[in-house]
Design an enzyme around this catalytic site. Structure first.
Site, PDB file in Angstrom:
ATOM      1  N   TYR A  83       0.814  -1.353  -0.179  1.00 34.91           N
ATOM      2  CA  TYR A  83       0.140   0.116   0.148  1.00 34.91           C
ATOM      3  C   TYR A  83       0.987   1.104   0.085  1.00 34.91           C
ATOM      4  O   TYR A  83       0.716   2.290  -0.890  1.00 34.91           O
ATOM      5  CB  TYR A  83      -0.925   0.005   1.140  1.00 34.91           C
ATOM      6  CG  TYR A  83      -1.993   1.331   1.418  1.00 34.91           C
ATOM      7  CD1 TYR A  83      -2.949   1.356   0.420  1.00 34.91           C
ATOM      8  CD2 TYR A  83      -1.647   2.095   2.339  1.00 34.91           C
ATOM      9  CE1 TYR A  83      -3.648   2.485   0.467  1.00 34.91           C
ATOM     10  CE2 TYR A  83      -2.346   3.455   2.222  1.00 34.91           C
ATOM     11  CZ  TYR A  83      -3.507   3.386   1.342  1.00 34.91           C
ATOM     12  OH  TYR A  83      -4.356   4.624   1.248  1.00 34.91           O
ATOM     13  N   LYS A  87       1.153   3.992  -3.067  1.00 29.62           N
ATOM     14  CA  LYS A  87       1.029   5.613  -3.010  1.00 29.62           C
ATOM     15  C   LYS A  87       2.288   6.440  -3.379  1.00 29.62           C
ATOM     16  O   LYS A  87       2.269   7.342  -3.989  1.00 29.62           O
ATOM     17  CB  LYS A  87       0.647   5.770  -1.343  1.00 29.62           C
ATOM     18  CG  LYS A  87      -0.698   5.266  -1.208  1.00 29.62           C
ATOM     19  CD  LYS A  87      -1.935   6.132  -1.925  1.00 29.62           C
ATOM     20  CE  LYS A  87      -3.131   5.780  -1.399  1.00 29.62           C
ATOM     21  NZ  LYS A  87      -4.324   6.485  -2.389  1.00 29.62           N
ATOM     22  N   PRO A 110      -2.797  13.238   3.138  1.00 29.24           N
ATOM     23  CA  PRO A 110      -3.634  13.040   4.388  1.00 29.24           C
ATOM     24  C   PRO A 110      -3.058  12.027   5.226  1.00 29.24           C
ATOM     25  O   PRO A 110      -2.736  11.082   4.801  1.00 29.24           O
ATOM     26  CB  PRO A 110      -5.092  13.028   4.054  1.00 29.24           C
ATOM     27  CG  PRO A 110      -5.069  13.230   2.389  1.00 29.24           C
ATOM     28  CD  PRO A 110      -3.580  12.807   2.041  1.00 29.24           C
ATOM     29  N   LEU A 112      -4.796   9.581   8.599  1.00 30.75           N
ATOM     30  CA  LEU A 112      -6.073   8.550   8.758  1.00 30.75           C
ATOM     31  C   LEU A 112      -7.140   9.626   8.586  1.00 30.75           C
ATOM     32  O   LEU A 112      -7.388  10.270   9.442  1.00 30.75           O
ATOM     33  CB  LEU A 112      -6.093   7.837   9.925  1.00 30.75           C
ATOM     34  CG  LEU A 112      -7.123   6.746   9.919  1.00 30.75           C
ATOM     35  CD1 LEU A 112      -6.814   5.613   8.970  1.00 30.75           C
ATOM     36  CD2 LEU A 112      -7.226   6.059  11.450  1.00 30.75           C
ATOM     37  N   VAL A 113      -8.137   9.427   7.717  1.00 35.59           N
ATOM     38  CA  VAL A 113      -9.172  10.158   7.365  1.00 35.59           C
ATOM     39  C   VAL A 113     -10.384   9.510   8.139  1.00 35.59           C
ATOM     40  O   VAL A 113     -10.914   8.703   7.744  1.00 35.59           O
ATOM     41  CB  VAL A 113      -9.515  10.527   5.982  1.00 35.59           C
ATOM     42  CG1 VAL A 113     -10.760  11.515   5.764  1.00 35.59           C
ATOM     43  CG2 VAL A 113      -8.382  11.076   5.324  1.00 35.59           C
ATOM     44  N   SER A 125     -10.651   3.449   6.617  1.00 33.33           N
ATOM     45  CA  SER A 125     -10.078   4.381   7.946  1.00 33.33           C
ATOM     46  C   SER A 125     -11.146   4.671   8.840  1.00 33.33           C
ATOM     47  O   SER A 125     -10.951   4.545  10.044  1.00 33.33           O
ATOM     48  CB  SER A 125     -10.317   5.909   7.094  1.00 33.33           C
ATOM     49  OG  SER A 125      -8.939   5.798   5.911  1.00 33.33           O
TER      50      SER A 125
END
Length: 241
Positions: A83, A87, A110, A112-113, A125
């Protein structure tokens, strides 16, 4: 900034993961940016992640990670952190495209949203918070970095509209120990009989600096507001039942 270099001789396992995760991330980013260049779009904001920042053991531990910090691509490969690798490679691809074409690209990373749901199901998340209340999954105790989805939306508009915006922007509002989050939830919802008691201690996340984004005028909500609005949204959606 690290350069983007595809892995020269992928293993069969790596090939499968590239098809499922890495290739869509990088190729998808390239395709969208190519279309934007052809359409003469003024500016493109790429939503990346702190995952493209945080995997860097060479960064001084006493220093908050900022936009100059990139996740180590080869370390992500060797540890199979797919992951974070996806990104990082996608964001590198975006800036490589910007350099070669002149397209104005800005990225937002960002943490953790969390926050109110738009959909009727939990995303990954939001599950971090929901799992603290549902009690049916193991909760990882560590320092986590949180940001409200509404504050992320504000940040996206800000870096798109501000003429002086350029490069990367870390979008992180609150660093909190998950154990403190659990205790806060228990104090608010004492009737919740399923509150988690399955805990495992893991390594903390690093600290990050959002000073560059704040210098543009970004502001964020108090953590308690974000957390309460998240849970109330989960309850209305029925995802805690």
């Amino acid at each position: 900034m690290p350069s983007f270099r595809p892995h020269p001789t992928p293993t069969p396992c790596c090939c499968l993961l590239q098809v499922e995760l890495l290739a869509p991330a990088v190729t998808g980013t390239a395709n969208v940016l190519r279309a934007c260049s052809e359409a003469k779009v003024r500016r493109v904001v790429v939503v990346s992640s702190l995952s493209a920042v945080m995997v860097n053991p060479a960064w001084p531990q006493s220093q908050a990670m900022d936009e100059a910090c990139w996740s180590d691509v080869e370390l992500c490969r060797s540890t199979q952190n797919w992951y974070c690798l996806s990104k990082t490679l996608a964001e590198l691809e975006a800036f490589d495209h910007a350099k070669s074409t002149g397209l104005d690209v800005v990225s937002l990373c960002p943490s953790l949203v969390i926050g109110p749901l738009l959909q009727s199901t939990l995303n990954a998340s939001s599950s971090v918070i929901a799992d603290c209340l549902k009690g049916d999954r193991e909760v990882k105790l560590k320092l986590r970095n949180f940001v409200d989805v509404r504050d992320v939306a504000d940040a996206l508009l800000l870096v798109y509209e501000a003429p002086e915006a350029s490069g990367r922007y870390i979008c992180d509002a609150h660093a909190r120990q998950v154990s403190d989050v659990v205790e806060l939830l228990r104090s608010w919802y004492p009737a919740c009989k399923n509150a988690s008691s399955k805990f495992v201690q893991v390594s903390d996340e690093p600290f990050f600096s959002s000073k560059k984004l704040e210098a543009l005028g970004w502001k964020f909500r108090p953590f308690e507001e974000t957390l309460r609005d998240s849970v109330e949204s989960f309850r209305e959606a029925g995802v805690l039942d």
